[in-house]
Design a protein around this motif. Structure first.
Motif, mmCIF file in Angstrom:
data_model
loop_
_atom_site.group_PDB
_atom_site.id
_atom_site.type_symbol
_atom_site.label_atom_id
_atom_site.label_comp_id
_atom_site.label_asym_id
_atom_site.label_seq_id
_atom_site.Cartn_x
_atom_site.Cartn_y
_atom_site.Cartn_z
ATOM 1 N N LYS A 46 -3.237 13.230 -1.346
ATOM 2 C CA LYS A 46 -3.318 11.486 -1.384
ATOM 3 C C LYS A 46 -2.128 10.682 -0.759
ATOM 4 N N PHE B 163 3.183 -2.506 -13.248
ATOM 5 C CA PHE B 163 1.561 -1.978 -13.273
ATOM 6 C C PHE B 163 1.260 -0.728 -14.926
ATOM 7 N N TYR C 220 1.333 -1.370 0.007
ATOM 8 C CA TYR C 220 -0.235 -0.336 0.248
ATOM 9 C C TYR C 220 0.580 1.232 0.239
ATOM 10 N N MET D 255 3.425 0.998 -3.532
ATOM 11 C CA MET D 255 2.832 1.716 -4.395
ATOM 12 C C MET D 255 1.872 3.095 -5.240
ATOM 13 N N TYR E 101 -0.725 6.051 -6.567
ATOM 14 C CA TYR E 101 -1.961 5.663 -6.647
ATOM 15 C C TYR E 101 -2.479 4.691 -7.551
ATOM 16 N N TYR E 102 -1.876 4.784 -8.848
ATOM 17 C CA TYR E 102 -2.720 4.568 -9.518
ATOM 18 C C TYR E 102 -2.481 3.232 -9.747
ATOM 19 N N GLU E 103 -0.803 2.519 -9.187
ATOM 20 C CA GLU E 103 -0.862 1.474 -9.224
ATOM 21 C C GLU E 103 -1.462 0.593 -8.675
#
Lengths: 105, 100, 197
Positions: free
Chosen positions: C121, C13, A65, A68, A70-72
């Motif tokens: 974020k 990813f 968490y 990584m 955000y979009y990962e």
């Protein structure tokens, strides 16, 4: 610890806020667009709820968490949700990832 | 399919102090705290159910609840008038006793 | 992983994104054109949309009342679509300063402000702004006097929040358009004031 999940961080000690930002890469924008489309925020499809997205992000281990981006986290969670929903299978994903890596990797 | 709205703006409520499993939208830091209903936001499918690929129906009333920061954080270093507002679903709220 | 002779290899990813998308396209769930259209649309959404709302509210008291009563409807009134967004506008006053966060994930009024900045974020912002808002605002260079109450809004469920900042002094004769030009993203999150400079 189960009592407090890793993502539920309000009030915990943390460092100074670094006022960081970046221009989102095209692949990040496509991940965002997939979420918008699959969740029906735009368009008629309802293949995924925001809460499933959140649940599968929360299911990442604490280390992943934090490490990584955000979009990962998002692409991992959307993919996991599509497997859980039976839209794609793990085998299809495996074969596709091998194919794409050979082709574009 | 909507659960009946139990609370009105101005009423004092307490957030359930519980730590279940599952996908929960009631932050840890606010569980057990008491505050005042600021507004009724409407009724929405229960996110705890939506996360598990179920319908989330009947819809649950959702509230904005206003808490005094000094009551949420024992060591709060700010004005007595500082507040925090959190959206909380009805099934996480109980009526607070008078005088709380 | 990098192999010899490969240029800018996809990360794990990115590989997942390409693979997921291609599978969904093959199955007819989405099309590449749809994905591109939505991604492009999001790119065009920036804080100027929120700024338009704020500037109107500053110049039209009746509009401001409608905005505070029903943020979503008031945006639609200006031709701004806010899909899947129940907007609550919170007004800064000489007595109260509002600031927005989502401690559980990163909920953000994206249809009015665009995609959120990284710091919004971050663990640091999400953890700390609920407990020590004055210290966090100070890190943004924003000092809130002790006599002004701070109200933090944690976006935990279905609402999204936008701060209506205080209109700066000495802007009485400014046009709505000129006013919109000074309404920053950060002022609508609540970490900075709108300034006339």
């Amino acid at each position: 610890m189960i009592e407090r999940s890793h993502h539920d961080m309000g009030g915990l000690p943390a460092g100074k806020v670094e006022r960081s930002e970046h221009d989102y890469a095209q692949w990040e924008r496509r991940v965002d667009a997939l979420m918008v489309l699959l969740s029906g925020i735009k368009g008629p499809k309802k293949l995924l709820t925001v809460d499933e997205l959140r649940k599968n992000i929360e299911a990442l281990g604490p280390e992943a968490y934090d490490k990584m981006s955000y979009y990962e986290r998002w692409v991992t969670s959307i993919t996991q949700s599509m497997i859980q929903r039976g839209v794609i299978s793990t085998e299809e994903l495996a074969r596709k990832m091998v194919e794409v890596e050979r082709r574009d990797g | 399919m909507t659960v009946e709205t139990r609370f009105r703006p101005g009423e004092r409520v307490r957030v359930m102090q519980a730590y279940p499993l599952g996908h929960v939208r009631t932050p840890y830091y606010i569980r057990g705290a008491s505050g005042v209903i600021e507004r009724v936001c409407g009724a929405f499918p229960n996110p705890e159910e939506l996360a598990q690929m179920r319908s989330g129906l009947p819809k649950q009333p959702l509230y904005r609840v206003r808490f005094a920061q000094a009551e949420v954080w024992p060591d709060y270093r700010g004005g007595r008038a500082d507040t925090i507002e959190v959206e909380i679903f009805q099934h996480w709220l109980d009526r607070a006793e008078v005088g709380e | 992983m990098s192999e010899l002779g490969k240029y800018a290899p996809l990360t794990y990813f990115q590989l997942m994104e390409v693979s997921l998308r291609e599978l969904l396209v093959e199955k007819g769930v989405v099309s590449d054109a749809e994905v591109d259209a939505v991604a492009t649309d999001m790119k065009t959404r920036g804080p100027e949309r929120g700024a338009k709302v704020v500037a109107r509210a500053w110049t039209d008291p009746a509009y401001k009342q409608r905005l505070l009563a029903d943020g979503t409807a008031a945006c639609e009134e200006l031709g701004l679509d806010v899909p899947a967004l129940r907007l609550v506008v919170v007004e800064n006053t000489p007595e109260v300063h509002n600031v927005i966060v989502c401690t559980l994930c990163s909920c953000y009024p994206r249809m009015l402000l665009g995609l959120p900045p990284d710091w919004y974020k971050s663990r640091e912002y999400r953890s700390r702004v609920v407990r020590e808002p004055r210290a966090v605002l100070a890190e943004f260079g924003t000092a809130i006097p002790d006599e002004v109450a701070i109200r933090v809004h944690d976006s935990t469920a279905d609402m999204r929040y936008l701060v209506l900042p205080l209109r700066p002094a000495d802007t009485e004769d400014w046009s709505e358009q000129r006013l919109a030009g000074i309404v920053t993203r950060d002022s609508m999150i609540g970490v900075a004031p709108a300034k006339a400079a």
